[in-house]
Design a protein around this motif. Structure first.
Motif, PDB file in Angstrom:
ATOM      1  N   LEU A  69      54.228  11.655  80.406  1.00 24.44           N
ATOM      2  CA  LEU A  69      53.125  11.851  81.352  1.00 24.44           C
ATOM      3  C   LEU A  69      53.646  12.157  82.742  1.00 24.44           C
ATOM      4  O   LEU A  69      53.080  13.003  83.465  1.00 24.44           O
ATOM      5  CB  LEU A  69      52.229  10.616  81.364  1.00 24.44           C
ATOM      6  N   TRP A  70      54.700  11.502  83.173  1.00 26.48           N
ATOM      7  CA  TRP A  70      55.274  11.796  84.489  1.00 26.48           C
ATOM      8  C   TRP A  70      55.796  13.230  84.541  1.00 26.48           C
ATOM      9  O   TRP A  70      55.644  13.916  85.540  1.00 26.48           O
ATOM     10  CB  TRP A  70      56.395  10.796  84.800  1.00 26.48           C
ATOM     11  N   ARG A  71      56.411  13.678  83.452  1.00 27.24           N
ATOM     12  CA  ARG A  71      56.925  15.049  83.434  1.00 27.24           C
ATOM     13  C   ARG A  71      55.805  16.081  83.424  1.00 27.24           C
ATOM     14  O   ARG A  71      56.010  17.227  83.828  1.00 27.24           O
ATOM     15  CB  ARG A  71      57.830  15.247  82.210  1.00 27.24           C
ATOM     16  N   GLU A  72      54.624  15.661  82.958  1.00 27.22           N
ATOM     17  CA  GLU A  72      53.471  16.558  83.020  1.00 27.22           C
ATOM     18  C   GLU A  72      52.822  16.551  84.399  1.00 27.22           C
ATOM     19  O   GLU A  72      51.870  17.311  84.639  1.00 27.22           O
ATOM     20  CB  GLU A  72      52.443  16.141  81.970  1.00 27.22           C
ATOM     21  N   GLY A  73      53.309  15.707  85.297  1.00 26.80           N
ATOM     22  CA  GLY A  73      52.808  15.677  86.664  1.00 26.80           C
ATOM     23  C   GLY A  73      51.778  14.607  86.957  1.00 26.80           C
ATOM     24  O   GLY A  73      51.229  14.560  88.070  1.00 26.80           O
ATOM     25  N   HIS A  74      51.507  13.738  86.014  1.00 31.03           N
ATOM     26  CA  HIS A  74      50.533  12.677  86.247  1.00 31.03           C
ATOM     27  C   HIS A  74      51.106  11.630  87.201  1.00 31.03           C
ATOM     28  O   HIS A  74      52.299  11.317  87.179  1.00 31.03           O
ATOM     29  CB  HIS A  74      50.145  12.006  84.925  1.00 31.03           C
ATOM     30  N   GLN A  75      50.218  11.091  88.030  1.00 35.74           N
ATOM     31  CA  GLN A  75      50.614  10.098  89.030  1.00 35.74           C
ATOM     32  C   GLN A  75      50.064   8.727  88.637  1.00 35.74           C
ATOM     33  O   GLN A  75      48.855   8.519  88.585  1.00 35.74           O
ATOM     34  CB  GLN A  75      50.082  10.503  90.407  1.00 35.74           C
ATOM     35  N   PHE A  76      50.956   7.797  88.362  1.00 36.83           N
ATOM     36  CA  PHE A  76      50.575   6.419  88.050  1.00 36.83           C
ATOM     37  C   PHE A  76      51.834   5.562  88.089  1.00 36.83           C
ATOM     38  O   PHE A  76      52.960   6.077  88.079  1.00 36.83           O
ATOM     39  CB  PHE A  76      49.921   6.324  86.653  1.00 36.83           C
ATOM     40  N   CYS A  77      51.648   4.253  88.153  1.00 38.00           N
ATOM     41  CA  CYS A  77      52.784   3.336  88.082  1.00 38.00           C
ATOM     42  C   CYS A  77      52.646   2.465  86.836  1.00 38.00           C
ATOM     43  O   CYS A  77      51.540   2.257  86.335  1.00 38.00           O
ATOM     44  CB  CYS A  77      52.891   2.477  89.341  1.00 38.00           C
ATOM     45  N   LEU A  78      53.778   1.988  86.347  1.00 34.26           N
ATOM     46  CA  LEU A  78      53.819   1.200  85.119  1.00 34.26           C
ATOM     47  C   LEU A  78      54.526  -0.118  85.401  1.00 34.26           C
ATOM     48  O   LEU A  78      55.682  -0.131  85.839  1.00 34.26           O
ATOM     49  CB  LEU A  78      54.563   1.971  84.031  1.00 34.26           C
ATOM     50  N   SER A  79      53.829  -1.224  85.149  1.00 36.71           N
ATOM     51  CA  SER A  79      54.417  -2.555  85.343  1.00 36.71           C
ATOM     52  C   SER A  79      54.378  -3.329  84.032  1.00 36.71           C
ATOM     53  O   SER A  79      53.314  -3.454  83.408  1.00 36.71           O
ATOM     54  CB  SER A  79      53.667  -3.334  86.426  1.00 36.71           C
ATOM     55  N   PHE A  80      55.547  -3.810  83.621  1.00 37.47           N
ATOM     56  CA  PHE A  80      55.657  -4.697  82.466  1.00 37.47           C
ATOM     57  C   PHE A  80      55.650  -6.143  82.970  1.00 37.47           C
ATOM     58  O   PHE A  80      56.366  -6.472  83.927  1.00 37.47           O
ATOM     59  CB  PHE A  80      56.956  -4.443  81.703  1.00 37.47           C
ATOM     60  N   VAL A  81      54.892  -6.971  82.328  1.00 35.82           N
ATOM     61  CA  VAL A  81      54.821  -8.374  82.697  1.00 35.82           C
ATOM     62  C   VAL A  81      55.144  -9.205  81.457  1.00 35.82           C
ATOM     63  O   VAL A  81      54.387  -9.218  80.485  1.00 35.82           O
ATOM     64  CB  VAL A  81      53.424  -8.755  83.233  1.00 35.82           C
TER      65      VAL A  81
END
Length: 528
Positions: free
Chosen positions: A362-374
Motif C-alpha cells: 500500500l505504501w508503494r502504491e502511494g497510500h498515506q497511513f501509519c501502522l502501529s503494532f501493540v
C-alpha cells in the motif's frame, strides 16, 4: 474496576476450624510444625468429622485405617496428599490401593507416613504443613498471579475472577516451586491475579499445602508444566472433587508449525489432565469443535472425556479518558497519519509478517497511513523484528510497542481508522471483538473463531495466507470512506457481551447439575 484492599482470605487462618458459609478449612494450631499425628488428625477429621474431634493420640492410626479397609480412590488420594504433604501422582495412588489390598490399610498408611516430602533442595527441611478445605471453590491461577502480561489468556482470567470475587467466595491458589501441591496465594499475589497490579509480588517457595476435598477445582488458565499437569491429572481422576476448565484453543495440535519447540508435547500433557475433568467451557464454537474432535479420539483409550460447551467470550468496549486518549495518540499515531492498529504478540501464528508485506504494497502504491503494532515479543518473532527495523530504516511510518496498558489499548482502538488481525488460528481473537465493541472496523481471517465473532458485521474477511487479498482488504477499509462508515454503523449495532455476563454464564455452566450438562453436550455435539 478499582482495586480494593485485599486481606488474607477468611478461610486461611492458622488455627481451628473456620466455617465461612458452607466451607470448612481443617488446619492445625501449630501449622508450621505439624507432626505426623497432626496430619493424621487432619485426615481423620476430613473423612469423619465427629470421630476426628474425639480420637485419642494412641488410637489415630487405627481409627484412620478403619476408613481405608476398602480402598476408595478418592480417600486414598486425600490420605497421600495429607500424610505426605504433596499431591500424589497417578502411579502413587494406584500403588497405594494395591498395597492396601495386599498388606492392609494400616501398613500402607504407615508407609505414607514415613515418607513425607520435606522442604529444601536436599529434602532436609521441615515437612510442609497441610490444610484441607471442604466445600470450597479452588481456582488455580498460578501463572496469572506471577505475570504482568495483560493480553490473551491472562486478560480472560483476570476479567473473569474479578467478577467472581464480587459474589462468590474463592480460594485462589498457585503451586509451590516444585509443583508438588497447591498453596493459597499471598495478598500481593492475589492482587496481581485479579488486577495485574503486582507483577513483582514475592512468591513463597513453600507454604501450607492447600488440599481440596469435596470441593470444586477450576483451572481457568493454560497449565503446561509437566509436574503440574501430572498432579492435576491425578486430582481430576481420583480426588472426587469436581473439576472444570476453560478451553482456549488446540493450536499446538492444529497449527503445530507455528508454536515453539516442545509446546506440542507440553500441551499434550495438558490434554491428558483435562481428559479427566468434568467440564470444559471453550471460548468459542471454533474452539469447541477442536476440543470435541480431540474428545472423540479418547474413546480409543476407553475414556469419555469432559463435557464441552462453548461460552463465547466478552466483547468489552473499555473506557478511556480524554487525557488517556491524548497519551495514546502521542504514542501510536505517527505524523498525524490515519492509524492502522494491529494488536497481539509477534509469534508466527499471528501472521504479522503478512501485515508488514501488505502495508508495504500500500505504501508503494502511494497510500498515506501509519501502522502501529501493540503487543509483546514472542517465540519466533525475530524475523518480524528484523523486517520491522528494515522498513523503519526506509522511512516507513511503522512501529511496535510492547509495554501496553489498558488505557493505551482502548485509546488505540478508538483512534484507529481500522484494525487488522489476520491470525492463522485462534481460540477466539480478543482484538477482533474489542475493536468491534468500540466501533472500529476490522480486517481479519475468513474462518474459525474470527469469522464467528464477525457474524454481526463490522469487518472485512480475507484469506490471511494471501498477502494481496489482505492488502486489498486494508485498502478498502482504510481509504474508502463509504465502506468505512458502513462498517462502523454495523459495529455500532452489534450486541456486545460484557465480562459480567461472561463470568456469570461460565459460573452457571460450571455449577449446573451434571445430567443437564451431559444432555446439553450430547445435543450440541450431535449438531456439530
Amino acid at each position: 474496576m478499582s482495586e480494593p484492599a485485599l486481606a488474607r482470605h477468611p478461610g486461611t487462618q492458622e488455627t481451628g476450624v473456620k466455617k465461612p458459609g458452607s466451607r470448612r478449612a481443617l488446619t492445625n494450631p501449630l501449622a508450621s510444625e505439624q507432626s505426623t499425628n497432626d496430619r493424621l488428625r487432619i485426615l481423620l477429621r476430613a473423612v469423619d468429622p465427629d470421630e476426628g474431634a474425639v480420637a485419642l493420640e494412641s488410637d489415630l492410626v487405627a481409627r484412620v485405617s478403619h476408613h481405608f479397609l476398602v480402598p476408595s480412590a478418592d480417600r486414598v488420594w486425600l490420605a497421600l496428599a495429607v500424610l505426605r504433604a504433596e499431591f500424589p501422582t497417578r502411579d502413587r495412588v494406584i500403588d497405594t490401593i494395591r498395597q492396601i489390598r495386599l498388606d492392609g490399610a494400616e501398613a500402607a498408611l504407615r508407609r505414607a507416613m514415613r515418607s513425607p516430602v520435606r522442604r529444601g533442595v536436599l529434602a532436609a527441611g521441615h515437612v510442609r504443613p497441610v490444610r484441607v478445605v471442604i466445600n470450597a471453590t479452588v481456582v488455580d491461577v498460578h501463572h496469572t498471579a506471577r505475570t504482568g502480561l495483560a493480553t490473551g489468556i491472562q486478560r480472560v482470567v483476570r476479567k473473569t475472577i474479578a467478577q467472581w470475587v464480587q459474589s462468590h467466595e474463592l480460594v485462589l491458589v498457585g503451586w509451590g516451586s516444585t509443583y508438588g501441591g497447591l498453596r493459597e496465594l499471598s495478598t500481593s499475589e492475589r492482587a496481581n491475579a485479579i488486577y495485574g497490579s503486582h507483577p513483582q509480588a514475592d512468591h513463597p517457595q513453600s507454604g501450607e499445602v492447600t488440599i481440596p476435598w469435596k470441593s470444586t477445582y477450576i483451572l481457568p488458565e493454560l497449565a503446561i508444566e509437566a509436574e503440574r499437569t501430572t498432579r492435576i491429572s491425578a486430582l481430576a481422576e481420583f480426588s472426587g472433587n469436581t473439576t472444570y476448565a476453560i478451553g482456549f484453543d488446540c493450536v499446538p495440535l492444529m497449527s503445530a508449525e507455528t508454536t515453539a519447540i516442545g509446546m506440542g508435547g507440553a500441551f499434550a500433557k495438558n490434554l491428558a489432565a483435562i481428559a479427566r475433568f468434568d467440564r470444559v467451557a471453550t471460548i468459542s464454537m471454533a474452539a469447541a469443535i477442536e476440543y470435541r474432535g480431540w474428545r472423540r479420539m479418547l474413546s480409543g483409550a476407553g475414556m469419555t472425556g469432559p463435557a464441552i460447551e462453548p461460552i463465547l467470550l466478552a466483547a468489552d468496549a473499555g473506557t478511556v479518558s480524554d487525557a488517556e486518549l491524548a497519551t495514546a495518540r502521542e504514542a501510536l499515531v505517527i505524523d498525524d497519519l490515519p492509524l492502522l492498529l494491529c494488536v497481539g504478540s509477534h509469534e508466527p501464528r499471528k501472521n504479522h509478517l503478512a501485515v508488514l508485506s501488505a502495508a508495504e504494497m500500500l505504501w508503494r502504491e502511494g497510500h498515506q497511513f501509519c501502522l502501529s503494532f501493540v503487543g509483546g515479543n514472542a517465540w519466533g518473532g525475530r524475523q518480524f523484528t528484523v523486517q520491522l527495523k528494515q522498513m523503519q530504516e526506509l522511512g516507513r511510518p511503522v512501529q511496535s510497542i510492547s509495554a501496553i496498558s489498558d488505557a493505551l489499548l482502548w485509546g488505540g482502538y478508538r483512534l484507529a481508522r481500522a484494525t487488522v488481525f489476520p491470525s492463522l488460528n485462534e481460540g477466539f481473537g480478543l482484538p477482533v471483538a474489542e475493536s468491534l465493541a468500540v466501533g472500529t472496523p476490522v480486517v481479519t481471517s475468513d474462518f474459525g473463531s474470527m469469522k464467528e465473532i464477525c457474524e454481526q458485521g463490522g469487518a472485512i474477511l480475507v484469506d490471511p495466507r494471501n498477502d494481496v487479498a489482505l492488502a486489498d482488504g486494508l485498502a478498502t477499509v482504510m481509504f474508502n470512506d463509504n465502506v468505512n462508515d458502513s462498517l462502523r454503523a454495523e459495529a455500532d449495532l452489534r450486541e456486545n457481551k460484557g465480562w459480567d455476563q461472561y463470568a456469570s454464564e461460565l459460573w452457571d455452566y460450571f455449577h449446573i447439575d451434571s445430567t443437564v450438562g451431559q444432555a446439553s453436550m450430547n445435543h450440541s455435539e450431535h449438531n456439530d
